[in-house]
Design a protein around this motif. Structure first.
Motif, PDB file in Angstrom:
ATOM      1  N   GLU A   2       0.822  -1.212   0.000  1.00  0.00           N
ATOM      2  CA  GLU A   2       0.000   0.000   0.000  1.00  0.00           C
ATOM      3  C   GLU A   2       0.856   1.262   0.000  1.00  0.00           C
ATOM      4  O   GLU A   2       0.566   2.225  -0.684  1.00  0.00           O
ATOM      5  N   MET A   3       1.920   1.223   0.824  1.00  0.00           N
ATOM      6  CA  MET A   3       2.787   2.400   0.898  1.00  0.00           C
ATOM      7  C   MET A   3       4.234   1.922   1.039  1.00  0.00           C
ATOM      8  O   MET A   3       4.754   1.786   2.149  1.00  0.00           O
ATOM      9  N   PRO A   4       4.885   1.632  -0.084  1.00  0.00           N
ATOM     10  CA  PRO A   4       6.264   1.157  -0.009  1.00  0.00           C
ATOM     11  C   PRO A   4       7.186   2.219   0.579  1.00  0.00           C
ATOM     12  O   PRO A   4       7.091   3.402   0.253  1.00  0.00           O
ATOM     13  N   THR A   5       8.051   1.761   1.472  1.00  0.00           N
ATOM     14  CA  THR A   5       8.949   2.669   2.180  1.00  0.00           C
ATOM     15  C   THR A   5      10.321   2.026   2.273  1.00  0.00           C
ATOM     16  O   THR A   5      10.427   0.825   2.511  1.00  0.00           O
ATOM     17  N   PHE A   6      11.351   2.814   2.106  1.00  0.00           N
ATOM     18  CA  PHE A   6      12.700   2.312   2.287  1.00  0.00           C
ATOM     19  C   PHE A   6      13.114   2.493   3.744  1.00  0.00           C
ATOM     20  O   PHE A   6      12.886   3.538   4.337  1.00  0.00           O
ATOM     21  N   CYS A   7      13.738   1.485   4.298  1.00  0.00           N
ATOM     22  CA  CYS A   7      14.233   1.559   5.673  1.00  0.00           C
ATOM     23  C   CYS A   7      15.397   2.537   5.722  1.00  0.00           C
ATOM     24  O   CYS A   7      16.328   2.458   4.916  1.00  0.00           O
ATOM     25  N   ASP A  18       3.999  -2.066   8.117  1.00  0.00           N
ATOM     26  CA  ASP A  18       4.775  -3.137   8.753  1.00  0.00           C
ATOM     27  C   ASP A  18       6.009  -2.604   9.476  1.00  0.00           C
ATOM     28  O   ASP A  18       6.757  -3.369  10.076  1.00  0.00           O
ATOM     29  N   GLY A  19       6.228  -1.305   9.420  1.00  0.00           N
ATOM     30  CA  GLY A  19       7.409  -0.714  10.033  1.00  0.00           C
ATOM     31  C   GLY A  19       7.192  -0.351  11.488  1.00  0.00           C
ATOM     32  O   GLY A  19       6.082  -0.444  12.028  1.00  0.00           O
ATOM     33  N   TYR A  20       8.272   0.058  12.134  1.00  0.00           N
ATOM     34  CA  TYR A  20       8.260   0.428  13.546  1.00  0.00           C
ATOM     35  C   TYR A  20       9.035   1.727  13.723  1.00  0.00           C
ATOM     36  O   TYR A  20      10.018   1.965  13.030  1.00  0.00           O
ATOM     37  N   GLU A  21       8.615   2.519  14.691  1.00  0.00           N
ATOM     38  CA  GLU A  21       9.327   3.753  14.970  1.00  0.00           C
ATOM     39  C   GLU A  21      10.652   3.431  15.654  1.00  0.00           C
ATOM     40  O   GLU A  21      10.705   2.666  16.610  1.00  0.00           O
ATOM     41  N   SER A  22      11.707   4.019  15.154  1.00  0.00           N
ATOM     42  CA  SER A  22      13.031   3.830  15.743  1.00  0.00           C
ATOM     43  C   SER A  22      13.098   4.566  17.077  1.00  0.00           C
ATOM     44  O   SER A  22      12.656   5.704  17.189  1.00  0.00           O
ATOM     45  N   GLU A  23      13.641   3.907  18.081  1.00  0.00           N
ATOM     46  CA  GLU A  23      13.773   4.521  19.402  1.00  0.00           C
ATOM     47  C   GLU A  23      15.153   5.121  19.642  1.00  0.00           C
ATOM     48  O   GLU A  23      15.296   6.039  20.441  1.00  0.00           O
ATOM     49  N   LYS A  24      16.156   4.586  18.965  1.00  0.00           N
ATOM     50  CA  LYS A  24      17.524   5.013  19.252  1.00  0.00           C
ATOM     51  C   LYS A  24      18.234   5.586  18.026  1.00  0.00           C
ATOM     52  O   LYS A  24      18.818   6.657  18.097  1.00  0.00           O
ATOM     53  N   TRP A  25      18.198   4.868  16.935  1.00  0.00           N
ATOM     54  CA  TRP A  25      18.997   5.247  15.782  1.00  0.00           C
ATOM     55  C   TRP A  25      18.494   6.501  15.078  1.00  0.00           C
ATOM     56  O   TRP A  25      19.271   7.375  14.713  1.00  0.00           O
ATOM     57  N   TYR A  26      17.179   6.556  14.834  1.00  0.00           N
ATOM     58  CA  TYR A  26      16.590   7.651  14.056  1.00  0.00           C
ATOM     59  C   TYR A  26      15.297   8.079  14.741  1.00  0.00           C
ATOM     60  O   TYR A  26      14.258   7.454  14.547  1.00  0.00           O
ATOM     61  N   ILE A  31      11.401   2.376  10.691  1.00  0.00           N
ATOM     62  CA  ILE A  31      12.389   1.427  10.158  1.00  0.00           C
ATOM     63  C   ILE A  31      11.717   0.070   9.992  1.00  0.00           C
ATOM     64  O   ILE A  31      10.651  -0.187  10.561  1.00  0.00           O
ATOM     65  N   CYS A  32      12.352  -0.824   9.247  1.00  0.00           N
ATOM     66  CA  CYS A  32      11.778  -2.148   9.005  1.00  0.00           C
ATOM     67  C   CYS A  32      11.838  -3.008  10.273  1.00  0.00           C
ATOM     68  O   CYS A  32      12.566  -2.699  11.218  1.00  0.00           O
ATOM     69  N   ALA A  33      11.066  -4.075  10.271  1.00  0.00           N
ATOM     70  CA  ALA A  33      10.972  -4.955  11.438  1.00  0.00           C
ATOM     71  C   ALA A  33      12.327  -5.584  11.781  1.00  0.00           C
ATOM     72  O   ALA A  33      12.665  -5.729  12.956  1.00  0.00           O
ATOM     73  N   ASN A  34      13.091  -5.939  10.768  1.00  0.00           N
ATOM     74  CA  ASN A  34      14.390  -6.564  11.008  1.00  0.00           C
ATOM     75  C   ASN A  34      15.344  -5.592  11.719  1.00  0.00           C
ATOM     76  O   ASN A  34      16.011  -5.955  12.689  1.00  0.00           O
ATOM     77  N   CYS A  35      15.381  -4.362  11.252  1.00  0.00           N
ATOM     78  CA  CYS A  35      16.244  -3.365  11.897  1.00  0.00           C
ATOM     79  C   CYS A  35      15.726  -3.025  13.290  1.00  0.00           C
ATOM     80  O   CYS A  35      16.511  -2.768  14.200  1.00  0.00           O
ATOM     81  N   ARG A  36      14.411  -3.016  13.456  1.00  0.00           N
ATOM     82  CA  ARG A  36      13.833  -2.743  14.784  1.00  0.00           C
ATOM     83  C   ARG A  36      14.284  -3.814  15.777  1.00  0.00           C
ATOM     84  O   ARG A  36      14.619  -3.505  16.927  1.00  0.00           O
ATOM     85  N   CYS A  37      14.336  -5.065  15.334  1.00  0.00           N
ATOM     86  CA  CYS A  37      14.804  -6.158  16.186  1.00  0.00           C
ATOM     87  C   CYS A  37      16.271  -5.925  16.567  1.00  0.00           C
ATOM     88  O   CYS A  37      16.640  -6.064  17.740  1.00  0.00           O
ATOM     89  N   LYS A  38      17.086  -5.556  15.603  1.00  0.00           N
ATOM     90  CA  LYS A  38      18.497  -5.277  15.876  1.00  0.00           C
ATOM     91  C   LYS A  38      18.658  -4.083  16.816  1.00  0.00           C
ATOM     92  O   LYS A  38      19.495  -4.097  17.721  1.00  0.00           O
ATOM     93  N   GLU A  39      17.839  -3.061  16.611  1.00  0.00           N
ATOM     94  CA  GLU A  39      17.888  -1.879  17.457  1.00  0.00           C
ATOM     95  C   GLU A  39      17.501  -2.241  18.890  1.00  0.00           C
ATOM     96  O   GLU A  39      18.136  -1.792  19.850  1.00  0.00           O
ATOM     97  N   ASN A  40      16.475  -3.076  19.046  1.00  0.00           N
ATOM     98  CA  ASN A  40      16.061  -3.507  20.383  1.00  0.00           C
ATOM     99  C   ASN A  40      17.170  -4.268  21.096  1.00  0.00           C
ATOM    100  O   ASN A  40      17.371  -4.097  22.301  1.00  0.00           O
TER     101      ASN A  40
END
Length: 76
Positions: A2-7, A18-26, A31-40
């Protein structure tokens, strides 16, 4: 999609819903779910480090106090 977005972090294309708000990096960036997991994981590690630093500081204070008490007892 519906709304393609680049991480912002890895550049992967994902659906905005399907994205998540970044808490630390940006702050305030999705950001994408995979990066959100890494950020967590990074956030968890930072919290563990901070907790250990506090424990060390508390222990150093306790040791100083115990040495002081020991010295007082030995000098009596």
């Amino acid at each position: 999609m519906e709304m393609p977005t680049f991480c912002q972090h890895c550049g992967t294309l994902f659906d905005l819903n399907d994205g998540y708000e970044s808490e630390k990096w940006y702050q305030n960036i999705i950001i994408c779910a995979n990066c959100r997991c890494k950020e967590n994981l990074e956030i968890d590690k930072d919290e563990q480090i901070e907790d250990l630093k506090i424990k060390i500081s508390d222990s150093e204070f306790d040791i100083k106090e115990w040495k002081k008490q020991l010295k007082e007892l030995e000098s009596e």
